[in-house]
Design an enzyme around this catalytic site. Structure first.
Site, PDB file in Angstrom:
ATOM      1  N   GLU A   1       0.824  -1.212   0.000  1.00  0.00           N
ATOM      2  CA  GLU A   1       0.000   0.000   0.000  1.00  0.00           C
ATOM      3  C   GLU A   1       0.860   1.265   0.000  1.00  0.00           C
ATOM      4  O   GLU A   1       0.537   2.239  -0.671  1.00  0.00           O
ATOM      5  CB  GLU A   1      -0.928  -0.003   1.220  1.00  0.00           C
ATOM      6  CG  GLU A   1      -2.096  -0.966   1.115  1.00  0.00           C
ATOM      7  CD  GLU A   1      -3.033  -0.609  -0.026  1.00  0.00           C
ATOM      8  OE1 GLU A   1      -3.420   0.578  -0.141  1.00  0.00           O
ATOM      9  OE2 GLU A   1      -3.367  -1.510  -0.813  1.00  0.00           O
TER      10      GLU A   1
ATOM     11  N   CYS B   1     -12.255   2.580 -14.611  1.00  0.00           N
ATOM     12  CA  CYS B   1     -12.621   3.978 -14.359  1.00  0.00           C
ATOM     13  C   CYS B   1     -11.339   4.812 -14.252  1.00  0.00           C
ATOM     14  O   CYS B   1     -11.049   5.429 -13.232  1.00  0.00           O
ATOM     15  CB  CYS B   1     -13.445   4.078 -13.071  1.00  0.00           C
ATOM     16  SG  CYS B   1     -14.223   5.688 -12.811  1.00  0.00           S
TER      17      CYS B   1
ATOM     18  N   CYS C   1     -17.864  -1.282 -17.286  1.00  0.00           N
ATOM     19  CA  CYS C   1     -18.007  -0.985 -15.868  1.00  0.00           C
ATOM     20  C   CYS C   1     -19.271  -1.625 -15.300  1.00  0.00           C
ATOM     21  O   CYS C   1     -20.370  -1.448 -15.850  1.00  0.00           O
ATOM     22  CB  CYS C   1     -18.057   0.530 -15.659  1.00  0.00           C
ATOM     23  SG  CYS C   1     -18.298   1.008 -13.927  1.00  0.00           S
TER      24      CYS C   1
ATOM     25  N   CYS D   1     -24.269   5.516 -13.024  1.00  0.00           N
ATOM     26  CA  CYS D   1     -23.143   6.419 -12.756  1.00  0.00           C
ATOM     27  C   CYS D   1     -23.517   7.821 -13.226  1.00  0.00           C
ATOM     28  O   CYS D   1     -23.791   8.040 -14.412  1.00  0.00           O
ATOM     29  CB  CYS D   1     -21.896   5.932 -13.479  1.00  0.00           C
ATOM     30  SG  CYS D   1     -20.506   7.081 -13.388  1.00  0.00           S
TER      31      CYS D   1
END
Length: 364
Positions: free
Chosen positions: A37, A192, A202, A208
């Site tokens: 991360e 995206c 998507c 959306c």
């Protein structure tokens, strides 16, 4: 739209199209998730993978990382940029060993108290490694949520950031949390995307707001533009029989803790620097073509100055944050990208001049 509807569609897409073979997914321990991360902050997955593997080979556990010299950690980070991340990893590993027995706390506040760990990184560790229901809000997730919900405004502002966090909390499911966390990151990274999003693929495109209203190019709202000032520096590439002189930069500040060339304000100061700091009077330096290195908030124009010392005075010694560096024989050091680039060019020049393998020679 219910929370479960959004997450179910996303999870169904992830099962078929998500990424399942990333190296940190194979053994998602808190340590491996944490390192991945931190590396993935402002860095593409494809760039991170080889760095992650080398890092894990050298520092396979928290205690090994905590006990390693910072130079070694920075060396294995060289090229990834944003070196404060590596310094914070090293500090946090030491805190984990001293205060938590080398274990990652399950309390989010305790995690966020560690150097370099914010709310999103803590959430990723808790969800990906422990399966806890914790939202995350990295750059990819911000983009997905801002577009899907039609949230206007720059996400760096506290009001917009608060809305996005509430949305992230609402949409995080109670089951398969680790898969959902990976799924929403994958969606932002592969579908995206920042430019030219692949809306046809998507799983949440039908409702959306950005897609329906034709505003995928406008959302999320970009950061307000700020001018990037241009600064100048001259890097002294002082080459002698034992290699190239490098200095370790102070821990705080630009390239903190890394090794680099001495810097002066202009070419006129180069000889004076050598007289004052090395006690030698070299021939005038040879200037190389300047180039610009871009940081987040400014651009740095670097003029390399090659200074050759045929027989350095005895005062030009190693120690006190100064070494004669030879890429062929010296131990690995953490080098900023422009420094590594210049050393490589200098090696090539030396090789062409001497018909050697291109490595700077080392006396003794």
């Amino acid at each position: 739209m219910s929370r479960s509807d959004f997450s179910q569609r996303l999870l169904a897409w992830y099962d078929r199209h998500g990424r399942h073979d990333l190296p940190w997914q194979q053994d998602p321990t808190p340590y491996r998730v944490w390192v991945s991360e931190i590396m993935l902050q402002q860095t593409q997955v494809g760039t991170v993978i080889p760095y992650f593997r080398r890092f894990m080979d050298r520092f396979p556990s928290v205690d090994r990382l905590a006990g390693a010299p910072l130079d070694d950690v920075l060396h294995h980070w060289s090229g990834l940029g944003y070196y404060a991340r590596a310094r914070n990893l090293h500090k946090a590993a030491q805190v984990l060993c001293v205060r938590h027995g080398g274990r990652f706390p399950r309390d989010p506040e305790a995690l966020e108290a560690l150097p370099g760990i914010g709310r999103s990184t803590a959430g990723a560790i808790l969800s990906l490694a422990f399966g806890e229901r914790r939202p995350i809000l990295d750059g990819n997730v911000r983009r997905v949520l801002a577009r899907h919900a039609g949230i206007e405004g720059w996400s760096g502002s506290s009001a917009v950031l608060g809305r996005l966090w509430r949305l992230a909390e609402e949409r995080t499911p109670g089951e398969r949390v680790a898969h959902y966390t990976q799924a929403i990151m994958d969606l932002g990274a592969t579908v995206c995307t920042r430019t030219r999003p692949a809306c046809a693929g998507c799983p949440v495109a039908r409702d959306c707001v950005a897609r329906v209203s034709g505003r995928t190019g406008d959302l999320p709202t970009p950061r307000p533009k700020r001018s990037q000032p241009l600064r100048d520096t001259c890097m002294l590439m002082i080459a002698g029989p034992r290699g190239v002189l490098l200095e370790q930069r102070p821990a705080p500040g630009l390239w903190g803790g890394l090794w680099g060339f001495p810097e002066v304000a202009s070419e006129d100061h180069a000889l004076a620097w050598c007289r004052i700091h090395l006690g030698v009077e070299p021939a005038p330096p040879r200037a190389w073509e300047p180039f610009v290195h871009t940081f987040t908030h400014f651009r740095l124009r670097i003029t390399p100055l090659l200074v050759r010392l045929e027989d350095p005075a005895g005062g030009v010694m190693e120690g006190a944050g100064r070494v004669w560096y030879n890429s062929g024989t010296s131990a690995g050091l953490g080098l900023a990208a422009p420094v590594a680039r210049l050393l490589n060019t200098l090696n090539q020049e030396e090789g062409q001049a001497h018909g050697s393998n291109g490595e700077l020679h080392h006396a003794g």
